[in-house]
Design a protein around this motif. Sequence first.
Motif, PDB file in Angstrom:
ATOM      1  N   LYS A 181       0.782  -1.257   0.016  1.00 42.50           N
ATOM      2  CA  LYS A 181       0.207  -0.076  -0.087  1.00 42.50           C
ATOM      3  C   LYS A 181       0.919   1.396  -0.027  1.00 42.50           C
ATOM      4  N   GLU A 182       1.998   1.312   0.761  1.00 45.01           N
ATOM      5  CA  GLU A 182       2.886   2.483   0.839  1.00 45.01           C
ATOM      6  C   GLU A 182       3.459   2.606  -0.540  1.00 45.01           C
ATOM      7  N   GLN A 183       3.986   1.316  -1.358  1.00 43.04           N
ATOM      8  CA  GLN A 183       4.587   1.653  -2.398  1.00 43.04           C
ATOM      9  C   GLN A 183       3.644   2.240  -3.491  1.00 43.04           C
ATOM     10  N   LEU A 184       2.326   1.858  -3.242  1.00 40.56           N
ATOM     11  CA  LEU A 184       1.350   2.178  -4.237  1.00 40.56           C
ATOM     12  C   LEU A 184       1.136   3.770  -4.020  1.00 40.56           C
ATOM     13  N   ASP A 185       1.168   4.226  -2.975  1.00 40.22           N
ATOM     14  CA  ASP A 185       0.950   5.731  -2.536  1.00 40.22           C
ATOM     15  C   ASP A 185       1.943   6.345  -3.269  1.00 40.22           C
ATOM     16  N   GLU A 186       3.114   5.995  -2.920  1.00 44.76           N
ATOM     17  CA  GLU A 186       4.514   6.682  -3.512  1.00 44.76           C
ATOM     18  C   GLU A 186       4.466   6.647  -4.767  1.00 44.76           C
ATOM     19  N   SER A 187       4.008   5.671  -5.521  1.00 48.64           N
ATOM     20  CA  SER A 187       4.088   5.466  -6.860  1.00 48.64           C
ATOM     21  C   SER A 187       3.178   6.539  -7.597  1.00 48.64           C
ATOM     22  N   LEU A 188       1.980   6.581  -7.184  1.00 53.39           N
ATOM     23  CA  LEU A 188       0.892   7.564  -7.449  1.00 53.39           C
ATOM     24  C   LEU A 188       1.435   8.862  -7.318  1.00 53.39           C
ATOM     25  N   ARG A 189       2.073   9.183  -6.114  1.00 50.18           N
ATOM     26  CA  ARG A 189       2.390  10.498  -6.101  1.00 50.18           C
ATOM     27  C   ARG A 189       3.581  11.013  -7.139  1.00 50.18           C
ATOM     28  N   LEU A 190       4.725   9.933  -7.151  1.00 47.26           N
ATOM     29  CA  LEU A 190       5.846  10.262  -8.119  1.00 47.26           C
ATOM     30  C   LEU A 190       5.323  10.594  -9.494  1.00 47.26           C
ATOM     31  N   LEU A 191       4.220   9.705  -9.934  1.00 45.85           N
ATOM     32  CA  LEU A 191       3.669   9.755 -11.325  1.00 45.85           C
ATOM     33  C   LEU A 191       2.893  10.990 -11.500  1.00 45.85           C
ATOM     34  N   HIS A 192       2.388  11.640 -10.640  1.00 41.94           N
ATOM     35  CA  HIS A 192       1.529  13.011 -10.494  1.00 41.94           C
ATOM     36  C   HIS A 192       2.693  13.846 -10.719  1.00 41.94           C
ATOM     37  N   LEU A 193       3.779  13.803  -9.850  1.00 38.60           N
ATOM     38  CA  LEU A 193       4.986  15.004 -10.144  1.00 38.60           C
ATOM     39  C   LEU A 193       5.627  15.007 -11.619  1.00 38.60           C
ATOM     40  N   ILE A 194       5.953  13.957 -12.173  1.00 38.85           N
ATOM     41  CA  ILE A 194       6.650  14.023 -13.664  1.00 38.85           C
ATOM     42  C   ILE A 194       5.737  13.931 -14.584  1.00 38.85           C
ATOM     43  N   ASP A 244       3.061   9.933 -25.322  1.00 45.27           N
ATOM     44  CA  ASP A 244       2.740   8.518 -24.785  1.00 45.27           C
ATOM     45  C   ASP A 244       1.514   8.083 -24.294  1.00 45.27           C
ATOM     46  N   ALA A 245       0.735   9.315 -23.833  1.00 48.51           N
ATOM     47  CA  ALA A 245      -0.587   8.997 -23.175  1.00 48.51           C
ATOM     48  C   ALA A 245      -1.598   8.516 -24.220  1.00 48.51           C
ATOM     49  N   ARG A 246      -1.443   8.860 -25.661  1.00 47.89           N
ATOM     50  CA  ARG A 246      -2.314   8.134 -26.563  1.00 47.89           C
ATOM     51  C   ARG A 246      -2.155   6.832 -26.712  1.00 47.89           C
ATOM     52  N   VAL A 271      -6.453  12.779 -11.949  1.00 43.80           N
ATOM     53  CA  VAL A 271      -5.543  13.478 -12.889  1.00 43.80           C
ATOM     54  C   VAL A 271      -4.995  12.699 -14.018  1.00 43.80           C
ATOM     55  N   LEU A 272      -4.359  11.458 -13.565  1.00 42.31           N
ATOM     56  CA  LEU A 272      -3.664  10.578 -14.336  1.00 42.31           C
ATOM     57  C   LEU A 272      -4.682   9.932 -15.571  1.00 42.31           C
ATOM     58  N   LEU A 273      -5.672   9.599 -15.093  1.00 40.83           N
ATOM     59  CA  LEU A 273      -6.772   9.068 -16.196  1.00 40.83           C
ATOM     60  C   LEU A 273      -7.172  10.223 -17.180  1.00 40.83           C
ATOM     61  N   ARG A 274      -7.239  11.405 -16.700  1.00 44.01           N
ATOM     62  CA  ARG A 274      -7.595  12.276 -17.518  1.00 44.01           C
ATOM     63  C   ARG A 274      -6.444  12.552 -18.625  1.00 44.01           C
ATOM     64  N   ASN A 275      -5.188  12.751 -18.226  1.00 46.32           N
ATOM     65  CA  ASN A 275      -3.858  12.629 -19.002  1.00 46.32           C
ATOM     66  C   ASN A 275      -4.068  11.362 -20.127  1.00 46.32           C
ATOM     67  N   VAL A 313      -3.697  20.282  -6.134  1.00 49.83           N
ATOM     68  CA  VAL A 313      -3.711  18.782  -6.628  1.00 49.83           C
ATOM     69  C   VAL A 313      -5.125  18.740  -6.444  1.00 49.83           C
ATOM     70  N   ILE A 314      -5.787  18.821  -5.349  1.00 43.82           N
ATOM     71  CA  ILE A 314      -7.351  18.880  -5.593  1.00 43.82           C
ATOM     72  C   ILE A 314      -8.135  19.436  -6.352  1.00 43.82           C
ATOM     73  N   LYS A 315      -7.720  20.624  -6.651  1.00 36.26           N
ATOM     74  CA  LYS A 315      -8.101  21.638  -7.901  1.00 36.26           C
ATOM     75  C   LYS A 315      -8.192  20.827  -9.133  1.00 36.26           C
ATOM     76  N   GLN A 316      -6.856  20.490  -9.302  1.00 36.90           N
ATOM     77  CA  GLN A 316      -6.506  19.900 -10.709  1.00 36.90           C
ATOM     78  C   GLN A 316      -7.570  18.562 -10.776  1.00 36.90           C
ATOM     79  N   ALA A 317      -7.598  17.879  -9.748  1.00 38.24           N
ATOM     80  CA  ALA A 317      -8.289  16.669  -9.885  1.00 38.24           C
ATOM     81  C   ALA A 317      -9.754  16.670 -10.000  1.00 38.24           C
TER      82      ALA A 317
END
Length: 466
Positions: free
Chosen positions: A167-180, A186-188, A218-222, A285-289
């Motif tokens: 669960k912690e790895q999932l949290d950190e992965s999502l946060r990092l993905l949001h950062l970069i 690629d999204a296409r 945000v990721l889903l929208r991208n 972050v919440i506003k973007q979401a």
Amino acid sequence: MDHEDEEIEIPNYFICPISLDIMKDPVIAVSGITYDRESIDKWLEKVSSCPVTKQPLPSDSDHTPNHTLRRLIQHWCVENATLGVVRIPTPRVPPGKPNVVEEIKNLKKFGDEALGREDTLKKLEVLAIDGERNRRLMHEGGVHRSLILFIVKCTREEEEEGQPRIKEQLDESLRLLHLIGVPLNDARTILMENDRILDSLSLVLNQQNFLNKAYTIVLLRNLTENTSSHIVERLNPEILKGIIGFLKEVASSFNRTSPNVSDTAQSSNPRMKNKVHSKLDYSLVIKQAVTAALMILLETSSWSRNKHILIELGVVSQLIELEISSTGEKRATELVLGVLSRLCCCTNGRAEILAHGGGLAIVTKRLLGVSIAADDRALSILSTVSKLSPEKAVVEEMVCVGTVEKLCTVLRVDCGLSLKEKAKEILSDHFDELKKFPCIDVRLLTKFLSSSHEDLLAEFYSKLNV
């Protein structure tokens, strides 16, 4: 830097040409000019040229530490310590290109095994926060793709095993993905290459972690912004349910005594306190979401199948609550009204708007108060609901919440002709029913409906001049 009214003369070459302050970490740019590292890095994120020479200066160009100048500045500070000058500490060497390249090599070599190490995600996060150049290198190295695949792996393992470390790895992965972020090119293709991604994102959206939901939306929208319309049309109802649930939580946070979405985010994930990601602006972050969620709902509501699914999931009520609770942010209001105007095409959608005590009221309030786009969508909602719903109930509601008065205002003020035509049409269609209400000035309403737009506008301006 004064001591007993004595001014201290600072050598000009100690001053950064950008910040005009003493340099803490002087570096020499490719152009040969020395700047403070922090100042030149921030400058190059916006402008790709040297502030002094104006020659091209790529944002990913390396800066050479000016050790000689740094030692001179520190020596000068020590000599003037008795006059109140504080010594500038030796700067930390920032993580740069070699560090990013090394981490990317580890990812390509070890894959999930590397991401699964406790320190890898944290190292990458430090590098991502450090600057745009590092994030660009991560894109070039495909870090975002590795992270998405790792998130898919984590959600599957968490569902099967429920281990806290996963669960912690999932949290950190999502946060990092949001950062970069995910590059547009690629999204296409990412969603089309792996059909498990949407299932994994659906699982995250229906978990308890509020901030993870924001990152996921945000990721889903991208990922869906420029993909095949078939993918958007066939979004899993569980994803839509998760998005609507997220908007419900946002509306609830606004309704509290001290509305603070940042507090809501922190309470959902206590591990994020006192870590490097505290530098993130959670409100942003919440506003973007929220914007991303509303855009997804607007796109999915283009199809009849999705309209009925969204209405059954209670989206109409949640959108109204969100708009009532919010501060009337322009883009969010336009999107909310856009989704509601599409859902008005369904009988159940119109019924839900009328059933909510604040439905017509908030639409009426936003009319002439936000933007031209919002005005058009608000009048579209009022027109559709009033035309295709039981007349008596609609007219009574319109009178009670001030819709009739607002429509008369539309006829009187300087706004688009199409808006005036819609307003006049609504009032004309229900004129006989409106006459039955004692609070309606029939004579004035008759005047509004019989007068031309030009005459009403001339009267409006004459009163302004008076």
